[in-house]
Design an enzyme around this catalytic site. Structure first.
Site, PDB file in Angstrom:
ATOM      1  N   SER A   1       0.872  -1.183   0.000  1.00  0.00           N
ATOM      2  CA  SER A   1       0.000   0.000   0.000  1.00  0.00           C
ATOM      3  C   SER A   1       0.900   1.221   0.000  1.00  0.00           C
ATOM      4  CB  SER A   1      -0.869   0.017   1.261  1.00  0.00           C
ATOM      5  OG  SER A   1      -1.491   1.290   1.406  1.00  0.00           O
TER       6      SER A   1
ATOM      7  N   TYR B   1      -1.708  -1.392  10.064  1.00  0.00           N
ATOM      8  CA  TYR B   1      -1.728  -1.437   8.591  1.00  0.00           C
ATOM      9  C   TYR B   1      -0.420  -0.867   8.053  1.00  0.00           C
ATOM     10  CZ  TYR B   1      -3.734  -1.122   3.858  1.00  0.00           C
ATOM     11  OH  TYR B   1      -3.984  -1.270   2.508  1.00  0.00           O
TER      12      TYR B   1
HETATM   13  N1  LIG Z   1      -8.635  -0.265  -1.864  1.00  0.00           N
HETATM   14  C1  LIG Z   1      -7.625   0.507  -1.574  1.00  0.00           C
HETATM   15  O1  LIG Z   1      -7.745   1.743  -1.576  1.00  0.00           O
HETATM   16  C2  LIG Z   1      -6.284  -0.096  -1.259  1.00  0.00           C
HETATM   17  C3  LIG Z   1      -5.197   0.774  -1.113  1.00  0.00           C
HETATM   18  C4  LIG Z   1      -3.948   0.264  -0.831  1.00  0.00           C
HETATM   19  C5  LIG Z   1      -3.779  -1.100  -0.703  1.00  0.00           C
HETATM   20  N2  LIG Z   1      -4.850  -1.941  -0.840  1.00  0.00           N
HETATM   21  C6  LIG Z   1      -4.588  -3.366  -0.677  1.00  0.00           C
HETATM   22  O2  LIG Z   1      -5.184  -4.070  -1.747  1.00  0.00           O
HETATM   23  C7  LIG Z   1      -5.494  -5.399  -1.322  1.00  0.00           C
HETATM   24  C8  LIG Z   1      -6.926  -5.709  -1.735  1.00  0.00           C
HETATM   25  O3  LIG Z   1      -7.805  -4.887  -0.994  1.00  0.00           O
HETATM   26  P1  LIG Z   1      -9.183  -4.320  -1.548  1.00  0.00           P
HETATM   27  O4  LIG Z   1      -9.126  -2.865  -1.455  1.00  0.00           O
HETATM   28  O5  LIG Z   1      -9.507  -4.967  -2.830  1.00  0.00           O
HETATM   29  O6  LIG Z   1     -10.159  -4.777  -0.380  1.00  0.00           O
HETATM   30  P2  LIG Z   1     -11.285  -5.897  -0.282  1.00  0.00           P
HETATM   31  O7  LIG Z   1     -12.287  -5.714  -1.355  1.00  0.00           O
HETATM   32  O8  LIG Z   1     -11.721  -5.841   1.142  1.00  0.00           O
HETATM   33  O9  LIG Z   1     -10.483  -7.234  -0.572  1.00  0.00           O
HETATM   34  C9  LIG Z   1      -9.716  -7.889   0.401  1.00  0.00           C
HETATM   35  C10 LIG Z   1      -9.650  -9.344   0.004  1.00  0.00           C
HETATM   36  O10 LIG Z   1      -8.817 -10.036   0.933  1.00  0.00           O
HETATM   37  C11 LIG Z   1      -9.460 -11.240   1.294  1.00  0.00           C
HETATM   38  N3  LIG Z   1      -8.991 -11.688   2.602  1.00  0.00           N
HETATM   39  C12 LIG Z   1      -8.978 -11.000   3.770  1.00  0.00           C
HETATM   40  N4  LIG Z   1      -8.506 -11.792   4.748  1.00  0.00           N
HETATM   41  C13 LIG Z   1      -8.206 -12.995   4.177  1.00  0.00           C
HETATM   42  C14 LIG Z   1      -7.704 -14.219   4.676  1.00  0.00           C
HETATM   43  N5  LIG Z   1      -7.395 -14.401   5.971  1.00  0.00           N
HETATM   44  N6  LIG Z   1      -7.528 -15.248   3.807  1.00  0.00           N
HETATM   45  C15 LIG Z   1      -7.842 -15.102   2.503  1.00  0.00           C
HETATM   46  N7  LIG Z   1      -8.324 -13.969   1.973  1.00  0.00           N
HETATM   47  C16 LIG Z   1      -8.507 -12.933   2.812  1.00  0.00           C
HETATM   48  C17 LIG Z   1     -10.957 -10.911   1.269  1.00  0.00           C
HETATM   49  O11 LIG Z   1     -11.733 -12.072   1.013  1.00  0.00           O
HETATM   50  P3  LIG Z   1     -12.541 -12.945   2.086  1.00  0.00           P
HETATM   51  O12 LIG Z   1     -13.099 -11.994   3.104  1.00  0.00           O
HETATM   52  O13 LIG Z   1     -13.572 -13.626   1.255  1.00  0.00           O
HETATM   53  O14 LIG Z   1     -11.527 -13.894   2.660  1.00  0.00           O
HETATM   54  C18 LIG Z   1     -11.015 -10.024   0.041  1.00  0.00           C
HETATM   55  O15 LIG Z   1     -11.163 -10.800  -1.129  1.00  0.00           O
HETATM   56  C19 LIG Z   1      -5.245  -5.435   0.178  1.00  0.00           C
HETATM   57  O16 LIG Z   1      -4.006  -6.032   0.429  1.00  0.00           O
HETATM   58  C20 LIG Z   1      -5.217  -3.969   0.560  1.00  0.00           C
HETATM   59  O17 LIG Z   1      -4.455  -3.729   1.712  1.00  0.00           O
HETATM   60  C21 LIG Z   1      -6.096  -1.461  -1.107  1.00  0.00           C
END
Ligand SMILES: NC(=O)c1ccc[n+]([C@@H]2O[C@H](COP(=O)([O-])OP(=O)(O)OC[C@H]3O[C@@H](n4cnc5c(N)ncnc54)[C@H](OP(=O)(O)O)[C@@H]3O)[C@@H](O)[C@H]2O)c1
Length: 258
Positions: free
Chosen positions: A145, A162
């Site tokens: 991130s 985080y």
């Molecule tokens: N969106 C942003 O603005 C942003 C910014 C910077 C970084 N990121 C990073 O991008 C990545 C994806 O995030 P997102 O924004 O797409 O959020 P999201 O829609 O909440 O996706 C997170 C994913 O992680 C999975 N997950 C969480 N805990 C898990 C576990 N113990 N085992 C397996 N899967 C798990 C969730 O699926 P289940 O709940 O079905 O397991 C979900 O599919 C993350 O690493 C996040 O930190 C996002």
């Protein structure tokens, strides 16, 4: 030129693919020609994502997996290897963002952050990298991130575990890159800034104040839009990045320019 980004014949694993950036990336991999195994804990949601990806004509597997649990990871990877025979690309994308500072959060929440955001990458890599080493080919992409290098300033959205866990992802990425480059494996990290997903939709995107502040400080004047991470994901997952090792590419519209 486009063959540099062609993933035909490749097999990819995407963690955290039941929603958000992981689901988008999995579709992008399939559109680029790869067969894809999508993993997360919520299998029902994975099956919805699977249906969409199947329209590309590529093979798609939905595999229930908790990346914090070694037995679960081991079984999930075995299932993919039994079916695809090999794994060329590992997108370590599963992540959680727990709100709170060190003076306000619980030990349990701290551990949950590190278990998901850091140990999850360790475990997935532990079971996938060995066959990449044997085959002398692999692309590992870790989703960190921009908050690995920039802390949240707004008291409302402080997330110390985080910040710390995503910084740890950068250290892990560098270590892995140095160790596995000689086996034809590249290991790199991506630092998205703000994209609307399940993680951010109910929190950051609900705050007018936060959104206005973010947009004002961002040269593009807006958050990232759906699909805008995929180009960087494909670059680091394809032969286009064959000589790129241990790097951290921030995808933030320029918000982190100093
Ligand atoms: N969106 C942003 O603005 C942003 C910014 C910077 C970084 N990121 C990073 O991008 C990545 C994806 O995030 P997102 O924004 O797409 O959020 P999201 O829609 O909440 O996706 C997170 C994913 O992680 C999975 N997950 C969480 N805990 C898990 C576990 N113990 N085992 C397996 N899967 C798990 C969730 O699926 P289940 O709940 O079905 O397991 C979900 O599919 C993350 O690493 C996040 O930190 C996002």
């Amino acid at each position: 030129m486009s063959s540099l980004f062609d993933l035909t014949g490749k097999a990819a694993v995407v963690t955290g693919a039941s929603s958000g950036l992981g689901a988008d990336a999995a579709l992008a991999y399939a559109q680029a020609g790869a067969d894809v195994a999508i993993m997360a804990r919520r299998v029902e949601k994975l099956n919805q994502v699977k249906k969409e990806i199947e329209n590309t004509g590529r093979k798609v597997m939905a595999v229930g997996c908790d990346v914090t649990n070694e037995e679960s990871v081991k079984a999930a990877v075995k299932q993919v290897l039994d079916s695809f025979g090999h794994i060329d690309i590992l997108l370590n994308n599963a992540g959680i963002a727990v709100r709170g500072g060190v003076d306000s959060m619980t030990e349990e929440d701290w551990d949950k952050s590190f278990d998901t955001n850091v140990k999850g990458i360790f475990l997935m890599s532990k079971y996938i990298v060995p066959q990449m080493k044997e085959r002398k080919y692999g692309k590992v992409v870790n989703i960190a991130s921009v908050n690995a290098v920039i802390a949240d300033k707004d008291d409302m959205f402080i997330r110390h575990s985080y910040n710390a866990s995503k910084s740890a992802v950068l250290g892990l990425t560098k270590g892995m890159a140095c160790s596995y480059a000689k086996f034809g494996i590249t290991v790199n990290a991506i630092g998205p800034a703000l994209f609307e997903t399940e993680m951010t939709g109910g929190t950051l995107f609900k705050s007018e104040k936060f959104l206005q502040g973010y947009s004002m400080m961002n040269p593009t004047g807006r958050p990232g839009e759906k699909g805008e991470l995929n180009g960087t994901v494909l670059y680091l997952s394809s032969d286009a990045s064959s000589y790129v090792q241990g790097q951290f590419i921030v995808v933030d519209g320029g918000g982190a320019i100093v």
